[in-house]
Scaffold this active site. Structure first.
Site, mmCIF file in Angstrom:
data_model
loop_
_atom_site.group_PDB
_atom_site.id
_atom_site.type_symbol
_atom_site.label_atom_id
_atom_site.label_comp_id
_atom_site.label_asym_id
_atom_site.label_seq_id
_atom_site.Cartn_x
_atom_site.Cartn_y
_atom_site.Cartn_z
ATOM 1 N N GLU A 133 0.811 -1.205 0.000
ATOM 2 C CA GLU A 133 0.000 0.000 0.000
ATOM 3 C C GLU A 133 0.860 1.278 0.000
ATOM 4 O O GLU A 133 2.092 1.227 0.045
ATOM 5 C CB GLU A 133 -0.975 -0.012 1.179
ATOM 6 C CG GLU A 133 -2.361 -0.549 0.826
ATOM 7 C CD GLU A 133 -3.073 0.324 -0.199
ATOM 8 O OE1 GLU A 133 -2.584 1.416 -0.557
ATOM 9 O OE2 GLU A 133 -4.140 -0.110 -0.674
ATOM 10 N N HIS A 134 0.158 2.398 -0.010
ATOM 11 C CA HIS A 134 0.792 3.715 -0.127
ATOM 12 C C HIS A 134 1.854 3.935 0.947
ATOM 13 O O HIS A 134 1.692 3.570 2.097
ATOM 14 C CB HIS A 134 -0.268 4.823 -0.026
ATOM 15 C CG HIS A 134 -0.996 4.824 1.298
ATOM 16 N ND1 HIS A 134 -0.492 5.425 2.427
ATOM 17 C CD2 HIS A 134 -2.179 4.286 1.644
ATOM 18 C CE1 HIS A 134 -1.333 5.272 3.429
ATOM 19 N NE2 HIS A 134 -2.372 4.571 2.991
ATOM 20 N N GLY A 135 2.961 4.521 0.523
ATOM 21 C CA GLY A 135 3.989 4.964 1.448
ATOM 22 C C GLY A 135 4.838 3.891 2.083
ATOM 23 O O GLY A 135 5.668 4.186 2.952
ATOM 24 N N ASP A 153 2.161 2.732 4.840
ATOM 25 C CA ASP A 153 3.324 3.221 5.583
ATOM 26 C C ASP A 153 4.035 2.138 6.392
ATOM 27 O O ASP A 153 4.705 2.434 7.383
ATOM 28 C CB ASP A 153 2.932 4.393 6.489
ATOM 29 C CG ASP A 153 2.315 5.544 5.717
ATOM 30 O OD1 ASP A 153 2.885 5.929 4.677
ATOM 31 O OD2 ASP A 153 1.254 6.051 6.135
#
Length: 214
Positions: A133-135, A153
């Site tokens: 996922e993102h980051g 993250d």
């Protein structure tokens, strides 16, 4: 078109060949330290067996198809020592954000997803249906097994191994050379050189066992 040599003539090589871009790469053969030189694997010859053999093929590009993170790192480091080129193999069904970054020698398997802002280091495996996922920050020589999920993250440091179906909650850090067992649900940080399993994931092995030993 560039000639390709794959290091490691095992099961992982099947996935690599299945996802390879044959418009840009021509398969030359394998280097493998178990199978007999001169034999074949998946229709291609075993052309060498040891690290020293890579020097004979300086005009080729390479991919290290070894699932064990430490052994994959050993070959990757030798290739870099000899200033040889490694390629990424990304299946055409994978979804890789234009805002994601990736190092050298990585594999991204079928239906895997790398979302906005994630960073993947060198020599990593992002296997079938893995979700990053993102980051997220994925260190060098990491292996994310099939159907693993890294929420937003997450940090997986160098040499980390995330087993099939494991879920890591957002903003969790998995330490260097640690192993997350298949199906685990990780809700707190994982120390370096540690194995965690279960739901929720609990530590079962600590620094007395070196996951990165060769």
């Amino acid at each position: 078109m560039k000639n390709l040599i794959i290091i490691g003539a095992g099961g992982y090589a099947k996935s690599v060949l299945d996802s390879l871009d044959y418009m840009n790469f021509k398969m030359e053969g394998f280097l493998d330290d178990i199978k007999l030189v001169g034999s074949e694997h998946l229709g291609y010859p075993i052309i060498g067996s040891k690290v020293e053999d890579i020097k004979q093929y300086s005009n080729c590009v390479f991919f290290v198809a070894i699932g064990n993170n430490a052994k994959r790192k050993l070959w990757f480091d030798k290739l870099k020592e000899h200033e040889l080129s490694l390629i990424n193999v990304i299946d055409n069904s994978a979804i890789v954000s234009r805002h994601a970054t990736m190092g050298e020698g990585c594999f991204v398997g079928k239906l895997a997803v790398l979302n906005h802002g994630c960073r993947v280091g060198d020599n990593c495996v992002v296997n079938t249906r893995s979700l990053v996922e993102h980051g997220c920050e994925i260190g060098d020589h990491v292996n994310l097994s099939t159907n693993s999920t890294l929420n937003g993250d997450v940090i997986v440091k160098e040499g980390g191994f995330v087993g099939s179906g494991a879920i890591i909650n957002g903003q969790i850090t998995v330490g260097k050379w640690s192993l997350v067992g298949s199906g685990a649900v990780v809700i707190r940080d994982v120390r370096p050189n540690t194995t965690v399993v279960g739901v929720p994931a609990k530590e079962i092995l600590s620094n007395s066992v070196k996951y990165n030993s060769l």
